[in-house]
Design an enzyme around this catalytic site. Sequence first.
Site, short mmCIF file in Angstrom:
data_model
loop_
_atom_site.label_atom_id
_atom_site.label_comp_id
_atom_site.label_asym_id
_atom_site.label_seq_id
_atom_site.Cartn_x
_atom_site.Cartn_y
_atom_site.Cartn_z
N GLY A 262 0.78 -1.23 0.00
CA GLY A 262 0.00 0.00 0.00
C GLY A 262 0.81 1.27 0.00
N ARG A 343 -7.31 3.58 -14.49
CA ARG A 343 -7.21 4.19 -13.15
C ARG A 343 -7.90 5.56 -13.02
NH1 ARG A 343 -3.11 5.38 -10.72
NH2 ARG A 343 -3.76 4.51 -8.73
N CYS A 374 -14.97 4.92 -26.30
CA CYS A 374 -16.29 5.50 -26.54
C CYS A 374 -17.01 5.86 -25.25
CB CYS A 374 -17.11 4.52 -27.36
SG CYS A 374 -16.30 4.21 -28.92
N1 LLP Z 1 -0.93 -7.04 -0.58
C1 LLP Z 1 -2.24 -7.26 -0.78
C2 LLP Z 1 -2.90 -8.31 -0.03
C3 LLP Z 1 -2.95 -6.48 -1.70
O1 LLP Z 1 -4.24 -6.68 -1.89
C4 LLP Z 1 -2.26 -5.47 -2.42
C5 LLP Z 1 -2.98 -4.64 -3.39
C6 LLP Z 1 -0.90 -5.29 -2.20
C7 LLP Z 1 -0.26 -6.09 -1.26
C8 LLP Z 1 -0.07 -4.28 -2.93
O2 LLP Z 1 -0.53 -2.99 -2.76
P1 LLP Z 1 0.33 -1.77 -3.35
O3 LLP Z 1 1.64 -1.75 -2.62
O4 LLP Z 1 0.55 -2.02 -4.80
O5 LLP Z 1 -0.52 -0.58 -3.12
N2 LLP Z 1 -5.76 -1.05 -8.66
C9 LLP Z 1 -5.53 -0.14 -7.58
C10 LLP Z 1 -4.73 -0.77 -6.47
C11 LLP Z 1 -5.35 -2.03 -5.95
C12 LLP Z 1 -4.49 -2.69 -4.91
C13 LLP Z 1 -4.98 -4.06 -4.63
N3 LLP Z 1 -4.21 -4.76 -3.66
C14 LLP Z 1 -4.83 1.11 -8.13
O6 LLP Z 1 -4.58 1.16 -9.32
O7 LLP Z 1 -4.55 2.04 -7.39
#
Ligand code: LLP
Length: 447
Positions: A262, A343, A374
């Site tokens: 995150g 996004r 579209c």
């Molecule tokens: N661990 C788990 C269990 C997760 O569900 C996620 C992301 C991560 C780690 C990694 O999170 P990151 O470090 O990449 O923030 N599509 C959205 C983000 C969805 C994240 C889903 N889970 C966007 O484009 O902002």
Amino acid sequence: MSIAHVAPAARAVPPGADLSVWPASARTAPGGDIVVGGVPLAAVAERFGTPVYVLDEGEVRERCRTYRRAFPEADVVYAAKAFLCRAVAQWIRDEGLGLDVCSAGELSLAAAAGFPSERIVLHGNAKSPEDLRAAMELGVGRIVIDSSSEIARLAALVPAGARQQVLVRVVPGVAAGGHAAVRTGTDDQKFGLSVTDGSAQHAVARVLGQPRLELVGLHCHIGSQIDTVKPYQAALRRMVGLMARIRDQYGIELPQLDLGGGHAIAYRPGEHALDLLTLAHRIRAELADGCARAGLSVPRLTLEPGRAVIGPAGVVVYRVLSVKRTGKHTFVAIDGGMSDNPRPALYGVRYAPRLIGRHSTAESRQVTVVGRHCEAGDVLAADVPLPGDVHPGDLLAVPAAGAYHLSMASGYNLVGRPPVVAVADGSTRVLVRRESLDDMTRRDIGL
Ligand code: LLP
């Protein structure tokens, strides 16, 4: 991700020259181009066509190393959902990280690339029978339990005499994240098991009752695009509290704690990325204090960054197809859009495109960069400055494009998904080729 992340700090750098959200290797070049990984982007566009996603291998590797240096005592596990292909799996493996996967597909691709299965963590709020079977066949290191129904199903698949390491995903009750759709730390969403209603404690008891499952720890992932350390500290305190209660009730000290990912990145100059060194420092202190107070030994940490490893290493290059001036707006339409980057439409994120490949002396104007799809909502960047003479045929490059673009790309309007070209030390390598019409029509077998 949101307006709130924009720091008011004045910058000495003139608008077009700010490369702060670009890969560290990015340099402006004569003729208005930008060079990434030693390769001019206009040349990449010329050679491979547009849209084209460019991934700076050195930047990905350096980000992996930064994590390992910041958290030498922890397992750093790259979240494959941000972007995965076989080459990336190998870079991640070579840099000593683990891999977080959430489907049999991601898992099989990683295995095909030679990723060591014991370094893989399997996630998923709804794991299919195929996901669990693949995990067993390939021997993944750890599986994160996300619902109680999955416990007996998983145990039934573990061969006699073997034990599968599992963690229980807990909802710590901490609200954090750049948008409602990516906040996963509170009870009002689908992930994890609640501490408040006792489902987490219940799941722990059920896992402990399964001789073929070995409960090695707890997991939480509170959300995505989090730019301050505080929510992690809050989650950590609650997780340690739960670990202490588990010790009191069952007499076991869990050896691992996974704090998810995150970690925020900056998409536009002036936005804040989460500071990793501060995160490492505060988490370490909080964990040491909390465990000392509870009389627990300090568990081994796992972190699961996705975006912060790969996001800033990616740049996408589009070609301008049309420029339309209406009463209030100038719409600059590019040859990609919501099919390669959903996004903005999903989370209201805005990007900072810039003209590359030619030098313009025209005064800059506020324009809205839109995609070719579209829908009126197919907007990449509203009210951004571009040279007033921007015209069809121009190239626009968008930084911070490495995470959650292509991994979330769709087949909308059958335009085909763009290729991914790695750049390093002045050379290019196609990692994923462009999706052709043939690729798309091959699945259409009904006539
Ligand atoms: N661990 C788990 C269990 C997760 O569900 C996620 C992301 C991560 C780690 C990694 O999170 P990151 O470090 O990449 O923030 N599509 C959205 C983000 C969805 C994240 C889903 N889970 C966007 O484009 O902002």
